[in-house]
Design an enzyme around this catalytic site. Structure first.
Site, mmCIF file in Angstrom:
data_model
loop_
_atom_site.group_PDB
_atom_site.id
_atom_site.type_symbol
_atom_site.label_atom_id
_atom_site.label_comp_id
_atom_site.label_asym_id
_atom_site.label_seq_id
_atom_site.Cartn_x
_atom_site.Cartn_y
_atom_site.Cartn_z
ATOM 1 N N SER A 77 0.828 -1.214 0.000
ATOM 2 C CA SER A 77 0.000 0.000 0.000
ATOM 3 C C SER A 77 0.853 1.251 0.000
ATOM 4 C CB SER A 77 -0.891 0.087 1.242
ATOM 5 O OG SER A 77 -1.130 -1.126 1.839
ATOM 6 N N ASN A 108 -6.007 5.823 -1.979
ATOM 7 C CA ASN A 108 -5.695 6.243 -0.611
ATOM 8 C C ASN A 108 -5.482 7.747 -0.502
ATOM 9 O OD1 ASN A 108 -6.109 3.812 0.552
ATOM 10 N ND2 ASN A 108 -3.959 3.190 0.585
ATOM 11 N N HIS A 164 -2.770 -3.303 -6.347
ATOM 12 C CA HIS A 164 -3.264 -2.869 -5.041
ATOM 13 C C HIS A 164 -4.733 -3.248 -4.903
ATOM 14 C CE1 HIS A 164 -4.073 0.451 -1.926
ATOM 15 N NE2 HIS A 164 -3.458 -0.547 -1.339
HETATM 16 N N1 LIG Z 1 -4.907 -4.963 5.150
HETATM 17 C C1 LIG Z 1 -5.321 -4.184 4.157
HETATM 18 O O1 LIG Z 1 -6.443 -3.635 4.168
HETATM 19 C C2 LIG Z 1 -4.431 -3.983 2.954
HETATM 20 C C3 LIG Z 1 -4.964 -3.369 1.804
HETATM 21 C C4 LIG Z 1 -4.150 -3.237 0.669
HETATM 22 C C5 LIG Z 1 -2.847 -3.673 0.710
HETATM 23 N N2 LIG Z 1 -2.342 -4.255 1.850
HETATM 24 C C6 LIG Z 1 -0.942 -4.732 1.826
HETATM 25 O O2 LIG Z 1 -0.962 -6.149 1.749
HETATM 26 C C7 LIG Z 1 0.197 -6.685 2.384
HETATM 27 C C8 LIG Z 1 -0.219 -7.727 3.410
HETATM 28 O O3 LIG Z 1 -1.103 -7.124 4.329
HETATM 29 P P1 LIG Z 1 -2.045 -8.002 5.286
HETATM 30 O O4 LIG Z 1 -3.009 -7.045 5.900
HETATM 31 O O5 LIG Z 1 -2.537 -9.196 4.551
HETATM 32 O O6 LIG Z 1 -0.985 -8.466 6.393
HETATM 33 P P2 LIG Z 1 -1.044 -9.748 7.348
HETATM 34 O O7 LIG Z 1 -0.135 -9.420 8.477
HETATM 35 O O8 LIG Z 1 -2.453 -10.141 7.631
HETATM 36 O O9 LIG Z 1 -0.379 -10.912 6.462
HETATM 37 C C9 LIG Z 1 0.959 -10.928 6.078
HETATM 38 C C10 LIG Z 1 1.410 -12.381 6.088
HETATM 39 O O10 LIG Z 1 2.659 -12.485 5.400
HETATM 40 C C11 LIG Z 1 3.384 -13.533 6.023
HETATM 41 N N3 LIG Z 1 4.789 -13.429 5.628
HETATM 42 C C12 LIG Z 1 5.736 -12.602 6.107
HETATM 43 N N4 LIG Z 1 6.907 -12.789 5.454
HETATM 44 C C13 LIG Z 1 6.699 -13.770 4.544
HETATM 45 C C14 LIG Z 1 7.511 -14.398 3.556
HETATM 46 N N5 LIG Z 1 8.790 -14.052 3.378
HETATM 47 N N6 LIG Z 1 6.945 -15.365 2.776
HETATM 48 C C15 LIG Z 1 5.641 -15.705 2.943
HETATM 49 N N7 LIG Z 1 4.830 -15.137 3.863
HETATM 50 C C16 LIG Z 1 5.344 -14.170 4.640
HETATM 51 C C17 LIG Z 1 3.113 -13.333 7.504
HETATM 52 O O11 LIG Z 1 3.365 -14.525 8.229
HETATM 53 C C18 LIG Z 1 1.627 -12.937 7.493
HETATM 54 O O12 LIG Z 1 0.775 -14.039 7.706
HETATM 55 C C19 LIG Z 1 0.964 -5.488 2.939
HETATM 56 O O13 LIG Z 1 1.937 -5.116 2.019
HETATM 57 C C20 LIG Z 1 -0.114 -4.411 3.045
HETATM 58 O O14 LIG Z 1 0.415 -3.111 2.959
HETATM 59 C C21 LIG Z 1 -3.110 -4.419 2.967
#
Ligand SMILES: NC(=O)c1ccc[n+]([C@@H]2O[C@H](COP(=O)([O-])OP(=O)(O)OC[C@H]3O[C@@H](n4cnc5c(N)ncnc54)[C@H](O)[C@@H]3O)[C@@H](O)[C@H]2O)c1
Length: 281
Positions: free
Chosen positions: A120, A190, A140
């Protein structure tokens, strides 16, 4: 353009699991990697729960739910990534961790595989510097991915037009609507969201209207499904505070969160997850 048949998903958290789900619902084989097998299986359980809910609401046939679930392979290794046509990364929002993951993927994925990041806030061009800059885009997604239709497609500096076309075709295949956006802080959505939220916080700060009335105004006057302050509580004030800081650094004071917001963050009132934010839960 060759048909996209297999997706690799990195991360099975909130975003990764649901991105895997929409790929599987579109009939793609999906390999979903986590840091350990337990978390990968937890991600698959999250997918099963969403599919079961859709079945119980009559939105999905049991056979289609079973077929989608069977297409998802949870793993803690890169086995199965070699023949992926596209990989979507949704892991921790840390540059070094993401770049390292893309270097590892580069060693195992076929040369034609497209790399995408769901970041993001990190520059797509910076992530693309780790591997395959010509075949690298930001994708995204919006939460919850199983419901929200939009995907911002963000080409890095060196992405080829063909890469962008493949990425857009992937979005359409999985039932999403892509929009192409330049690689700038906050992308497009955003920036608009935070500008509107900031104005809502200012209205509270200045005592112009009550919290409830500001949300009612956006719902009934602008047709938004949820008001900005309720949405802020749902996303969480600590996370949005970081987004505001990034946007304020990029675009100046217009994105600086006002006192009413900062006071709540200082008090640990992060929203729904802490039981208090703009509203009490
Ligand atoms: N949450 C939102 O609303 C949202 C919206 C758009 C984008 N994002 C982006 O999406 C991404 C993930 O966000 P999220 O909310 O799902 O986070 P989250 O913490 O729920 O999930 C991330 C997962 O990645 C895993 N992980 C970490 N390192 C790893 C690796 N090397 N290989 C495989 N898995 C690995 C972790 O164990 C965790 O389960 C981020 O970059 C975030 O900025 C989030």
């Amino acid at each position: 353009m060759a048909e996209l048949q297999k997706a690799g998903i990195l991360g099975a958290g909130m975003m990764g699991a649901e991105i895997a789900l929409v790929c599987a619902r579109a009939g793609m084989a999906v390999v979903m990697k986590e840091v350990n097998l337990e978390l990968a299986q937890k991600g698959k359980k999250r997918i099963a729960d969403i599919l079961n809910k859709q079945v119980s609401k009559g939105q999905l046939a049991q056979a289609d739910a079973d077929a989608a679930l069977a297409l998802v392979t949870p793993t803690d290794k890169y086995d199965g990534f070699a023949d992926a046509d596209i990989v979507v990364e949704a892991i921790l929002e840390v540059v070094d961790i993401k770049q390292q993951a893309f270097r590892e993927l580069d060693a195992v994925c076929k040369p034609t595989c497209i790399f995408a990041s769901n970041t993001s806030s990190i520059s797509i061009t910076k992530l693309a510097a780790a591997a395959r800059p010509d075949r690298f885009v930001g994708l995204h997604f919006f939460s919850p991915v199983s419901i929200m239709k939009l995907v911002e497609v963000i080409p890095g500096l060196l992405a080829t037009p063909e890469t962008v076309e493949i990425a857009k075709a992937f979005c359409v295949k999985i039932g999403k609507t892509p929009i192409k956006v330049k690689n700038v802080e906050g992308f497009a959505v955003n920036r608009m969201l935070c500008a509107m939220m900031n104005e809502a916080y200012r209205l509270v700060d200045e005592g112009v209207a009550s919290i409830e009335d500001i949300d009612t105004a956006c719902k009934l006057g602008l047709g938004h499904p949820v008001g900005p302050l309720r949405l802020c509580d749902n996303i969480s004030l600590d996370l949005l505070g970081k987004v505001h800081d990034i946007l304020a650094e990029a675009y100046g004071d217009r994105f600086k969160a006002p006192n009413a917001f900062r006071e709540r963050v200082s008090a640990g009132h992060y929203g729904r997850k802490t039981g208090k934010g703009w509203y009490d839960y």
